[in-house]
Scaffold this active site. Structure first.
Site, PDB file in Angstrom:
ATOM      1  CD  GLU A   1       6.874   0.327   2.394  1.00 49.38           C
ATOM      2  OE1 GLU A   1       6.915   0.669   1.204  1.00 49.38           O
ATOM      3  OE2 GLU A   1       5.854   0.462   3.092  1.00 49.38           O
TER       4      GLU A   1
ATOM      5  CE1 TYR B   1       6.701   5.007  -0.578  1.00 47.41           C
ATOM      6  CE2 TYR B   1       8.151   3.098  -0.707  1.00 47.41           C
ATOM      7  CZ  TYR B   1       6.911   3.642  -0.447  1.00 47.41           C
ATOM      8  OH  TYR B   1       5.902   2.836  -0.034  1.00 47.41           O
TER       9      TYR B   1
ATOM     10  CG  ASP C   1       3.549   5.443  -3.386  1.00 45.71           C
ATOM     11  OD1 ASP C   1       2.795   6.447  -3.366  1.00 45.71           O
ATOM     12  OD2 ASP C   1       3.161   4.312  -3.053  1.00 45.71           O
TER      13      ASP C   1
END
Ligand code: SF4
Length: 362
Positions: free
Chosen positions: A41, A124, A142
């Site tokens: 990520e 996020y 996102d």
């Protein structure tokens, strides 16, 4: 309310069924290891999937767990990051690994709130790790998710806007509050990355084509609407590739300053109206403590930051044999031109190196 929840249920079901058949096989989708998912990520922010894959594999081979990353030298983490850009992500990963060991017994916490106390982990990333690695019903939004949901819901107000952002996060939360939240979130992102494309959405292939407001209205291409950007302030600077005995001088920015810890070519900021070649020899001498000769112009390019637009003028020259005494930098190195591109450096410096020595410097 009831209608909305049955609509959400049907939307979730259609999306998961689509994902099960269409998901790309990516290395971080073959694991449930929270550490590996976190690394992926961090790398995927601002960087394309195809670029990330080899970096992810090299990173995990060298730093397979929180402990190995916490123990690593920051410079060796930067070395593995070279080419991905946005080095603050690497710095935050390392700082967070140290904190995880210190405060969480060496394992990532499953809770999104606790994850958000770690450096570099915002709403996020916390949602992504909590849902994908720990099956928590946490939403993620996102750029891809924002686009898909703005179109599906038919949001025509410009973003960024607090109201619109809240509406999108609320919808993402409703969707994630069901079975398989991690897959649901990945499916949403995958739909944005492969079907609900920014310029030409492939609505015919979309599992949500029936309930999509923008498709029905025929204006999907124009959504989401973006508010015009504030004008960036123009600034100017000069940087030089300085050689001595065939090796190039690189200098490291002082830790704690903007881009601290990164290497760059020696340079100076230019005031309005200043001619770079007139001021560069004196200013470089002040910053490096040695005389600089034979400066020749080597072009210029424009680099855009969030709030500033930099015009960087490039030069080549030679350093005399004196002892380097730095001001505004904390370290220098003489390196072969062919290894310039592998130093931990900012995207701006990499562009300058590419312009001066070509991709051979990468
Ligand atoms: S129907 Fe088209 S615009 Fe709507 S979500 Fe699907 S791809 Fe995007």
């Amino acid at each position: 309310m009831e209608r909305r929840s049955s609509g959400t249920k049907a939307a979730r079901k259609a999306l998961l069924a689509w994902y099960d058949t269409n998901r790309r096989d990516l290395p971080w989708r073959r694991t449930r290891d929270p550490y590996a998912i976190w690394v992926s990520e961090a790398m995927l922010q601002q960087t394309r999937v195809e670029t990330v894959v080899p970096y992810y594999e090299r990173f995990l081979a060298r730093f397979p767990d929180v402990a190995s990353l916490a123990d690593a030298e920051l410079e060796s983490v930067y070395e593995l990051w070279a080419g991905l850009g946005y080095y603050s992500r690497a710095r935050n990963l390392k700082a967070a690994a140290e904190k995880i060991r210190r405060e969480f017994g060496g394992a990532l916490p499953p809770d999104a709130e606790a994850l958000r106390t770690l450096p570099g982990i915002g709403r996020y990333t916390a949602g992504a790790i909590a849902s994908i690695a720990f099956d928590r019903p946490e939403p993620v939004v996102d750029g891809n998710v924002e686009r898909v949901l703005a179109r599906r819901l038919g949001i025509r107000r410009a973003i960024p806007s607090r109201d619109v952002s809240k509406r999108i996060w609320d919808e993402a939360a409703r969707l994630a509050a069901g079975p398989r939240p991690g897959d649901l979130n990945q499916a949403l992102m995958e739909l944005g990355a492969t079907v609900c494309l920014p310029r030409v959405p492939r609505c015919g292939e979309c599992p949500w084509r029936r309930g999509c407001d923008a498709r029905a209205a025929g204006d999907a291409e124009s959504l989401p609407r973006k508010a015009p950007r504030a004008r960036q302030k123009p600034i100017r600077a000069a940087a030089a590739l300085l050689l001595r005995g065939g090796r190039a001088l690189v200098v490291r920015r002082v830790a704690g300053s903007l881009l601290g810890g990164f290497f760059e070519l020696p340079g100076v900021e230019l005031e309005r109206g200043e001619e770079p070649l007139e001021v560069l020899p004196t200013r470089l001498r002040e910053r490096l403590g040695v005389r600089v000769d034979g400066l020749e112009g080597a072009g210029a390019f424009t680099h855009v930051f969030t709030h500033r637009r930099l015009r960087l003028h490039l030069f080549r020259g030679r350093c005399d044999a004196g002892r380097i005494r730095l001001r505004g930098y904390d370290r220098h190195r003489w390196v072969s031109v062919s290894t310039l591109g592998s130093l931990p450096s900012s995207t701006l410096t990499r562009r300058a190196i590419d312009a001066l020595v070509g991709r051979a410097g990468s």
